[in-house]
Design an enzyme around this catalytic site. Structure first.
Site, PDB file in Angstrom:
ATOM      1  N   PRO A  45       0.845   1.568   8.297  1.00 28.06           N
ATOM      2  CA  PRO A  45       2.152   1.923   7.738  1.00 28.06           C
ATOM      3  C   PRO A  45       2.736   0.775   6.921  1.00 28.06           C
ATOM      4  O   PRO A  45       2.476  -0.393   7.227  1.00 28.06           O
ATOM      5  CB  PRO A  45       3.012   2.199   8.976  1.00 28.06           C
ATOM      6  CG  PRO A  45       2.328   1.548  10.115  1.00 28.06           C
ATOM      7  CD  PRO A  45       0.880   1.455   9.776  1.00 28.06           C
ATOM      8  N   ASP A  46       3.532   1.136   5.891  1.00 27.75           N
ATOM      9  CA  ASP A  46       4.212   0.043   5.192  1.00 27.75           C
ATOM     10  C   ASP A  46       5.473  -0.252   5.989  1.00 27.75           C
ATOM     11  O   ASP A  46       5.579   0.145   7.157  1.00 27.75           O
ATOM     12  CB  ASP A  46       4.470   0.421   3.720  1.00 27.75           C
ATOM     13  CG  ASP A  46       5.496   1.537   3.565  1.00 27.75           C
ATOM     14  OD1 ASP A  46       5.648   2.042   2.438  1.00 27.75           O
ATOM     15  OD2 ASP A  46       6.132   1.906   4.575  1.00 27.75           O
ATOM     16  N   PHE A  47       6.414  -0.973   5.421  1.00 27.31           N
ATOM     17  CA  PHE A  47       7.581  -1.395   6.208  1.00 27.31           C
ATOM     18  C   PHE A  47       8.791  -0.513   5.960  1.00 27.31           C
ATOM     19  O   PHE A  47       9.468  -0.122   6.910  1.00 27.31           O
ATOM     20  CB  PHE A  47       7.930  -2.861   5.872  1.00 27.31           C
ATOM     21  CG  PHE A  47       6.849  -3.807   6.293  1.00 27.31           C
ATOM     22  CD1 PHE A  47       5.823  -4.157   5.423  1.00 27.31           C
ATOM     23  CD2 PHE A  47       6.818  -4.313   7.590  1.00 27.31           C
ATOM     24  CE1 PHE A  47       4.808  -5.002   5.820  1.00 27.31           C
ATOM     25  CE2 PHE A  47       5.802  -5.167   8.003  1.00 27.31           C
ATOM     26  CZ  PHE A  47       4.794  -5.511   7.114  1.00 27.31           C
ATOM     27  N   ARG A  48       9.017  -0.170   4.655  1.00 27.07           N
ATOM     28  CA  ARG A  48      10.327   0.397   4.310  1.00 27.07           C
ATOM     29  C   ARG A  48      10.290   1.852   3.849  1.00 27.07           C
ATOM     30  O   ARG A  48      11.319   2.398   3.498  1.00 27.07           O
ATOM     31  CB  ARG A  48      10.994  -0.493   3.250  1.00 27.07           C
ATOM     32  CG  ARG A  48      11.334  -1.874   3.811  1.00 27.07           C
ATOM     33  CD  ARG A  48      11.882  -2.853   2.786  1.00 27.07           C
ATOM     34  NE  ARG A  48      12.154  -4.140   3.421  1.00 27.07           N
ATOM     35  CZ  ARG A  48      11.212  -5.046   3.663  1.00 27.07           C
ATOM     36  NH1 ARG A  48       9.940  -4.822   3.287  1.00 27.07           N
ATOM     37  NH2 ARG A  48      11.498  -6.194   4.277  1.00 27.07           N
ATOM     38  N   ASN A 119       0.411  -8.838   2.250  1.00 26.55           N
ATOM     39  CA  ASN A 119      -0.148  -8.136   3.403  1.00 26.55           C
ATOM     40  C   ASN A 119      -0.842  -9.092   4.370  1.00 26.55           C
ATOM     41  O   ASN A 119      -1.383 -10.115   3.964  1.00 26.55           O
ATOM     42  CB  ASN A 119      -1.122  -7.053   2.933  1.00 26.55           C
ATOM     43  CG  ASN A 119      -0.420  -6.027   2.062  1.00 26.55           C
ATOM     44  OD1 ASN A 119       0.816  -5.941   2.071  1.00 26.55           O
ATOM     45  ND2 ASN A 119      -1.178  -5.268   1.283  1.00 26.55           N
ATOM     46  N   ASP A 121      -3.099  -7.852   6.644  1.00 27.73           N
ATOM     47  CA  ASP A 121      -4.174  -7.040   7.224  1.00 27.73           C
ATOM     48  C   ASP A 121      -5.580  -7.538   6.859  1.00 27.73           C
ATOM     49  O   ASP A 121      -6.568  -6.975   7.316  1.00 27.73           O
ATOM     50  CB  ASP A 121      -4.005  -5.561   6.810  1.00 27.73           C
ATOM     51  CG  ASP A 121      -3.899  -5.388   5.292  1.00 27.73           C
ATOM     52  OD1 ASP A 121      -3.136  -4.497   4.838  1.00 27.73           O
ATOM     53  OD2 ASP A 121      -4.575  -6.138   4.552  1.00 27.73           O
ATOM     54  N   HIS A 138       2.207 -14.243   2.938  1.00 26.21           N
ATOM     55  CA  HIS A 138       2.871 -14.095   4.238  1.00 26.21           C
ATOM     56  C   HIS A 138       1.899 -14.350   5.370  1.00 26.21           C
ATOM     57  O   HIS A 138       2.089 -13.877   6.483  1.00 26.21           O
ATOM     58  CB  HIS A 138       3.507 -12.693   4.356  1.00 26.21           C
ATOM     59  CG  HIS A 138       4.640 -12.524   3.385  1.00 26.21           C
ATOM     60  ND1 HIS A 138       5.258 -11.322   3.155  1.00 26.21           N
ATOM     61  CD2 HIS A 138       5.251 -13.419   2.561  1.00 26.21           C
ATOM     62  CE1 HIS A 138       6.206 -11.487   2.242  1.00 26.21           C
ATOM     63  NE2 HIS A 138       6.217 -12.738   1.863  1.00 26.21           N
TER      64      HIS A 138
HETATM   65  N1  APR Z   1       1.066   4.198  -3.391  1.00 28.10           N
HETATM   66  C1  APR Z   1       2.001   3.525  -4.120  1.00 28.10           C
HETATM   67  N2  APR Z   1       3.107   2.959  -3.573  1.00 28.10           N
HETATM   68  C2  APR Z   1       3.257   3.072  -2.233  1.00 28.10           C
HETATM   69  C3  APR Z   1       2.325   3.750  -1.398  1.00 28.10           C
HETATM   70  C4  APR Z   1       1.196   4.315  -2.051  1.00 28.10           C
HETATM   71  N3  APR Z   1       0.254   4.974  -1.347  1.00 28.10           N
HETATM   72  N4  APR Z   1       2.773   3.680  -0.109  1.00 28.10           N
HETATM   73  C5  APR Z   1       3.938   2.996  -0.135  1.00 28.10           C
HETATM   74  N5  APR Z   1       4.229   2.632  -1.405  1.00 28.10           N
HETATM   75  C6  APR Z   1       5.354   1.824  -1.889  1.00 28.10           C
HETATM   76  C7  APR Z   1       6.683   2.148  -1.247  1.00 28.10           C
HETATM   77  O1  APR Z   1       7.345   3.144  -2.007  1.00 28.10           O
HETATM   78  C8  APR Z   1       7.400   0.809  -1.352  1.00 28.10           C
HETATM   79  O2  APR Z   1       8.002   0.655  -2.631  1.00 28.10           O
HETATM   80  O3  APR Z   1       5.061   0.495  -1.515  1.00 28.10           O
HETATM   81  C9  APR Z   1       6.264  -0.194  -1.240  1.00 28.10           C
HETATM   82  C10 APR Z   1       6.154  -0.793   0.151  1.00 28.10           C
HETATM   83  O4  APR Z   1       7.306  -1.584   0.350  1.00 28.10           O
HETATM   84  P1  APR Z   1       7.536  -2.273   1.771  1.00 28.10           P
HETATM   85  O5  APR Z   1       7.315  -1.283   2.848  1.00 28.10           O
HETATM   86  O6  APR Z   1       8.851  -2.992   1.694  1.00 28.10           O
HETATM   87  O7  APR Z   1       6.339  -3.332   1.884  1.00 28.10           O
HETATM   88  P2  APR Z   1       6.289  -4.753   1.194  1.00 28.10           P
HETATM   89  O8  APR Z   1       6.904  -4.723  -0.171  1.00 28.10           O
HETATM   90  O9  APR Z   1       4.879  -5.223   1.290  1.00 28.10           O
HETATM   91  O10 APR Z   1       7.210  -5.640   2.190  1.00 28.10           O
HETATM   92  C11 APR Z   1       7.303  -7.019   1.898  1.00 28.10           C
HETATM   93  O11 APR Z   1       8.524  -7.331   3.960  1.00 28.10           O
HETATM   94  O12 APR Z   1       8.824  -7.171   6.244  1.00 28.10           O
HETATM   95  C12 APR Z   1       8.356  -7.966   5.244  1.00 28.10           C
HETATM   96  O13 APR Z   1       6.718  -9.593   5.539  1.00 28.10           O
HETATM   97  C13 APR Z   1       6.881  -8.214   5.400  1.00 28.10           C
HETATM   98  O14 APR Z   1       5.221  -8.589   3.689  1.00 28.10           O
HETATM   99  C14 APR Z   1       6.275  -7.725   4.098  1.00 28.10           C
HETATM  100  C15 APR Z   1       7.450  -7.803   3.152  1.00 28.10           C
END
Ligand code: APR
Length: 281
Positions: A45-48, A119, A121, A138
């Site tokens: 999962p992503d974060f937000r 990331n 991972d 990170h």
């Molecule tokens: N294809 C394209 N975009 C995607 C997909 C996908 N399959 N899945 C998710 N996204 C987009 C989301 O819309 C969002 O804009 O990727 C982005 C993910 O954002 P975050 O969840 O905030 O992840 P990230 O930007 O890596 O977070 C940065 O926050 O909590 C800290 O240290 C942690 O490294 C992390 C940092």
């Protein structure tokens, strides 16, 4: 009268024009900036993201705020929530995505100037991207140590603790007794020196690809601003983020990043090779 509209590098703001720019041999130094969005297709999962993001699913840990799980001050008080989460996130059970493989293809073709990833991972390494071209801004789960005396903690024992969601303590035992934490950059922690040393490479890039990040967390979020005027920036993301789209040569490929990358690979004539690389991983 000097014409102050910036000269456009791309014929037009499209993936076809980006592909032409690459195949013309003009784009020799490509920098890539990635976030959790390129690993969601791997099952991480992503974060937000509203429904599926990690921060929307930590209720069971009843944290003060979702980000607390990655906050050093909170971790020192209560390391348990992190270790409950670490069990789900720990590398080894996930496979690189098409987006990871595309970046390794750039490296294979001598076009990857540097990859900056947020990331943790380790899927970039798993995809075969040369470690010397990766900045894990990170940190990552690759290593762990005592947060008090910095003594490294053995990987095999770490795996055992993570599998049982148990909090590991310093191997020096009673002499120290400090908490052990992976080399992941928590909030209130400094980024690795490598991030600052390699950041300057962006100013000599011919092309920048920004993939799967909300660009919410600084200082990483400022990296796209280091791309000089006249150097195209391509965003592969579900949504428009940061200042992408405001420079003359910005290309917005909004949507799933694997889909966007496959479209670019088609335009480059690399699609067959990309799919094969991914299958053979
Ligand atoms: N294809 C394209 N975009 C995607 C997909 C996908 N399959 N899945 C998710 N996204 C987009 C989301 O819309 C969002 O804009 O990727 C982005 C993910 O954002 P975050 O969840 O905030 O992840 P990230 O930007 O890596 O977070 C940065 O926050 O909590 C800290 O240290 C942690 O490294 C992390 C940092």
């Amino acid at each position: 009268i000097s014409d102050d509209t910036p000269t456009e590098t791309l014929r037009e703001r499209s993936l076809a024009a980006v592909a032409e720019y690459i195949t013309s041999g003009k784009a020799k130094r490509i920098v890539v900036m990635t976030g959790a969005g390129i690993s969601t297709a791997a099952g991480i999962p992503d974060f937000r993201s509203p429904e599926t993001g990690l921060y929307a699913n930590l209720a069971k840990l009843n944290l003060p705020r979702p980000e607390s799980v990655f906050d050093l001050l909170f971790f020192k008080e209560n390391p348990k929530p992190f270790y409950v989460l670490a069990k789900d996130l720990y590398p080894g059970n996930f496979h690189p995505t098409i987006s990871h493989v595309f970046i390794s293809l750039l490296a294979k073709k001598g076009l990857l100037h540097q990859l900056y990833t947020q990331n943790i991972d380790c899927l970039e390494r798993a995809a075969g991207i040369p470690p010397e071209l990766i900045v894990e801004a990170h940190g990552s789960f690759a290593n762990q140590r005592c947060i008090e005396c910095k003594t490294p903690f053995p990987a095999d024992r770490m795996r055992e603790h993570v599998a049982r969601a148990e909090v590991p303590r310093c191997i020096r035992g009673a002499e120290c007794g400090g908490l052990v934490k992976p080399d992941i950059v928590f909030f209130h922690e400094a980024l690795p020196m490598l991030f600052y040393e390699r950041k300057d490479l962006i100013s000599s890039a011919d092309l920048a690809l920004v993939m799967g990040t909300s660009l919410q967390v600084h200082p990483f979020a400022s990296l796209p601003n280091y791309v000089p005027e006249g150097v195209p920036r391509v965003l592969f993301n579900l949504e428009r983020v940061g200042g992408l789209g405001t420079q003359a040569d910005d290309v917005l490929e909004l949507g799933d990043c694997d889909t966007g990358v496959r479209k670019l690979a088609d335009q480059l004539g690399w699609r067959e090779e990309l799919e094969k690389e991914w299958r053979d991983l």
